[in-house]
Design a protein around this motif. Structure first.
Motif, PDB file in Angstrom:
ATOM      1  N   SER A  95     -41.639  15.514  83.327  1.00 12.32           N
ATOM      2  CA  SER A  95     -42.683  15.683  84.336  1.00 12.32           C
ATOM      3  C   SER A  95     -44.022  15.400  83.667  1.00 12.32           C
ATOM      4  O   SER A  95     -44.358  16.043  82.667  1.00 12.32           O
ATOM      5  N   LYS A  96     -44.785  14.443  84.200  1.00 10.00           N
ATOM      6  CA  LYS A  96     -46.070  14.050  83.609  1.00 10.00           C
ATOM      7  C   LYS A  96     -47.114  13.895  84.704  1.00 10.00           C
ATOM      8  O   LYS A  96     -46.798  13.450  85.806  1.00 10.00           O
ATOM      9  N   TYR A  97     -48.348  14.248  84.371  1.00 10.94           N
ATOM     10  CA  TYR A  97     -49.429  14.166  85.351  1.00 10.94           C
ATOM     11  C   TYR A  97     -50.689  13.610  84.704  1.00 10.94           C
ATOM     12  O   TYR A  97     -50.982  13.916  83.546  1.00 10.94           O
ATOM     13  N   THR A  98     -51.445  12.816  85.464  1.00  4.67           N
ATOM     14  CA  THR A  98     -52.749  12.344  85.021  1.00  4.67           C
ATOM     15  C   THR A  98     -53.711  12.292  86.198  1.00  4.67           C
ATOM     16  O   THR A  98     -53.306  11.995  87.324  1.00  4.67           O
ATOM     17  N   THR A  99     -54.980  12.577  85.923  1.00  3.93           N
ATOM     18  CA  THR A  99     -56.011  12.455  86.953  1.00  3.93           C
ATOM     19  C   THR A  99     -56.496  11.014  87.054  1.00  3.93           C
ATOM     20  O   THR A  99     -57.196  10.661  87.996  1.00  3.93           O
ATOM     21  N   ALA A 100     -56.117  10.194  86.089  1.00  8.19           N
ATOM     22  CA  ALA A 100     -56.557   8.798  86.060  1.00  8.19           C
ATOM     23  C   ALA A 100     -55.833   7.987  87.139  1.00  8.19           C
ATOM     24  O   ALA A 100     -54.932   8.486  87.814  1.00  8.19           O
ATOM     25  N   ASP A 101     -56.205   6.720  87.283  1.00  6.83           N
ATOM     26  CA  ASP A 101     -55.562   5.843  88.266  1.00  6.83           C
ATOM     27  C   ASP A 101     -54.360   5.116  87.675  1.00  6.83           C
ATOM     28  O   ASP A 101     -53.765   4.265  88.322  1.00  6.83           O
ATOM     29  N   ARG A 102     -54.013   5.454  86.449  1.00  9.64           N
ATOM     30  CA  ARG A 102     -52.844   4.867  85.778  1.00  9.64           C
ATOM     31  C   ARG A 102     -52.259   5.897  84.836  1.00  9.64           C
ATOM     32  O   ARG A 102     -52.963   6.780  84.368  1.00  9.64           O
ATOM     33  N   ILE A 103     -50.965   5.763  84.564  1.00  9.77           N
ATOM     34  CA  ILE A 103     -50.316   6.679  83.629  1.00  9.77           C
ATOM     35  C   ILE A 103     -49.810   5.886  82.433  1.00  9.77           C
ATOM     36  O   ILE A 103     -49.180   4.837  82.593  1.00  9.77           O
ATOM     37  N   GLN A 104     -50.155   6.352  81.256  1.00 10.30           N
ATOM     38  CA  GLN A 104     -49.821   5.666  80.016  1.00 10.30           C
ATOM     39  C   GLN A 104     -48.369   5.944  79.626  1.00 10.30           C
ATOM     40  O   GLN A 104     -47.895   7.074  79.769  1.00 10.30           O
ATOM     41  N   GLN A 105     -47.700   4.939  79.099  1.00 14.46           N
ATOM     42  CA  GLN A 105     -46.322   5.100  78.639  1.00 14.46           C
ATOM     43  C   GLN A 105     -46.241   6.152  77.529  1.00 14.46           C
ATOM     44  O   GLN A 105     -45.284   6.910  77.443  1.00 14.46           O
ATOM     45  N   ARG A 106     -47.267   6.239  76.699  1.00 16.50           N
ATOM     46  CA  ARG A 106     -47.253   7.125  75.534  1.00 16.50           C
ATOM     47  C   ARG A 106     -47.293   8.614  75.888  1.00 16.50           C
ATOM     48  O   ARG A 106     -47.129   9.449  75.003  1.00 16.50           O
ATOM     49  N   VAL A 107     -47.502   8.980  77.167  1.00 18.94           N
ATOM     50  CA  VAL A 107     -47.481  10.409  77.504  1.00 18.94           C
ATOM     51  C   VAL A 107     -46.096  11.011  77.303  1.00 18.94           C
ATOM     52  O   VAL A 107     -45.968  12.224  77.161  1.00 18.94           O
ATOM     53  N   VAL A 108     -45.072  10.171  77.301  1.00 21.62           N
ATOM     54  CA  VAL A 108     -43.728  10.614  76.928  1.00 21.62           C
ATOM     55  C   VAL A 108     -43.646  10.470  75.410  1.00 21.62           C
ATOM     56  O   VAL A 108     -43.813   9.371  74.878  1.00 21.62           O
ATOM     57  N   THR A 109     -43.426  11.585  74.705  1.00 24.15           N
ATOM     58  CA  THR A 109     -43.402  11.558  73.241  1.00 24.15           C
ATOM     59  C   THR A 109     -42.159  10.826  72.741  1.00 24.15           C
ATOM     60  O   THR A 109     -41.199  10.614  73.497  1.00 24.15           O
ATOM     61  N   ASP A 110     -42.170  10.473  71.475  1.00 25.85           N
ATOM     62  CA  ASP A 110     -41.012   9.811  70.879  1.00 25.85           C
ATOM     63  C   ASP A 110     -39.753  10.669  70.993  1.00 25.85           C
ATOM     64  O   ASP A 110     -38.676  10.165  71.291  1.00 25.85           O
ATOM     65  N   ALA A 111     -39.891  11.980  70.766  1.00 26.55           N
ATOM     66  CA  ALA A 111     -38.738  12.884  70.861  1.00 26.55           C
ATOM     67  C   ALA A 111     -38.209  12.943  72.299  1.00 26.55           C
ATOM     68  O   ALA A 111     -36.990  12.928  72.527  1.00 26.55           O
ATOM     69  N   GLN A 112     -39.111  12.986  73.273  1.00 29.54           N
ATOM     70  CA  GLN A 112     -38.686  13.008  74.677  1.00 29.54           C
ATOM     71  C   GLN A 112     -38.017  11.692  75.049  1.00 29.54           C
ATOM     72  O   GLN A 112     -37.002  11.674  75.746  1.00 29.54           O
ATOM     73  N   ALA A 113     -38.584  10.581  74.581  1.00 26.30           N
ATOM     74  CA  ALA A 113     -38.011   9.261  74.860  1.00 26.30           C
ATOM     75  C   ALA A 113     -36.615   9.147  74.263  1.00 26.30           C
ATOM     76  O   ALA A 113     -35.695   8.632  74.908  1.00 26.30           O
ATOM     77  N   GLU A 114     -36.460   9.636  73.047  1.00 28.34           N
ATOM     78  CA  GLU A 114     -35.148   9.595  72.393  1.00 28.34           C
ATOM     79  C   GLU A 114     -34.119  10.400  73.186  1.00 28.34           C
ATOM     80  O   GLU A 114     -32.994   9.951  73.414  1.00 28.34           O
TER      81      GLU A 114
END
Length: 182
Positions: A95-114
């Motif tokens: 679950s990820k949230y941003t106030t910006a108009d785009r969400i960066q791929q890097r908000v998912v950490t390496d450990a979460q991605a793995e």
């Protein structure tokens, strides 16, 4: 007192800190909305999905009465939510949230991605449930992990705009109906 450059640095740091506080508060609200949907899905026999606790160890209790403590994270985090859909298929998502108009791929950490990649290899349905924007511009999306993980190839950049995520949009009212389009 402060040079103009230092004053600008302090203002920038304060602005980033405020944005971070807003994102964290909105992220907690988003998780509560997801938990509400989880309760609804379970009551209707659609799925059983739980919020995974963060792995930590209490180092020192600072105020037992108010539940305040100093903690140290002890391991790699599992995805925020893990469960089973009716019929037996496993689901895991961040679950990820941003106030910006785009969400960066890097908000998912390496450990979460793995972890999401390993669940995917074992046959689970894996996603990133993301909130993008604020106010009337706020929208929620259930993006498949395969799309998220290959954002650079798919979009030619490592972020996703609300427009890019439009096809993964899910309805939200008091809860985020994250399973409705799956």
């Amino acid at each position: 007192m402060y040079s103009k450059r230092r004053w600008t640095q302090l203002q920038d740091a304060s602005r980033r800190s405020e944005t971070s506080r807003i994102n964290n508060a909105q992220g907690r609200l988003m998780e509560d909305m997801i938990l509400g949907a989880c309760r609804d899905y379970e009551s209707r026999g659609i799925a059983r999905i739980v919020k995974m606790p963060e792995p930590f160890r209490v180092m020192r209790n600072t105020d037992r009465g108010r539940g305040v403590a100093t903690v140290r994270f002890t391991g790699k985090a599992e995805p925020d939510f893990v469960g089973c859909l009716a019929g037996g298929r496993m689901i895991a998502f961040e679950s990820k949230y941003t106030t910006a108009d785009r969400i960066q791929q890097r908000v998912v950490t390496d450990a979460q991605a793995e972890a999401l990649s390993r669940y995917t290899m074992l046959g689970a349905s894996t996603y990133v449930c993301c909130g993008i924007g604020t106010g009337y511009e706020l929208s929620y999306h259930m993006v498949p992990w395969s799309t998220w993980a290959h954002m650079g190839v798919t979009y030619g950049r490592k972020y996703m705009t609300r427009e890019d995520a439009r096809m993964y949009r899910v309805k939200a009212d008091a809860v985020i109906h994250f399973l409705d389009n799956i």
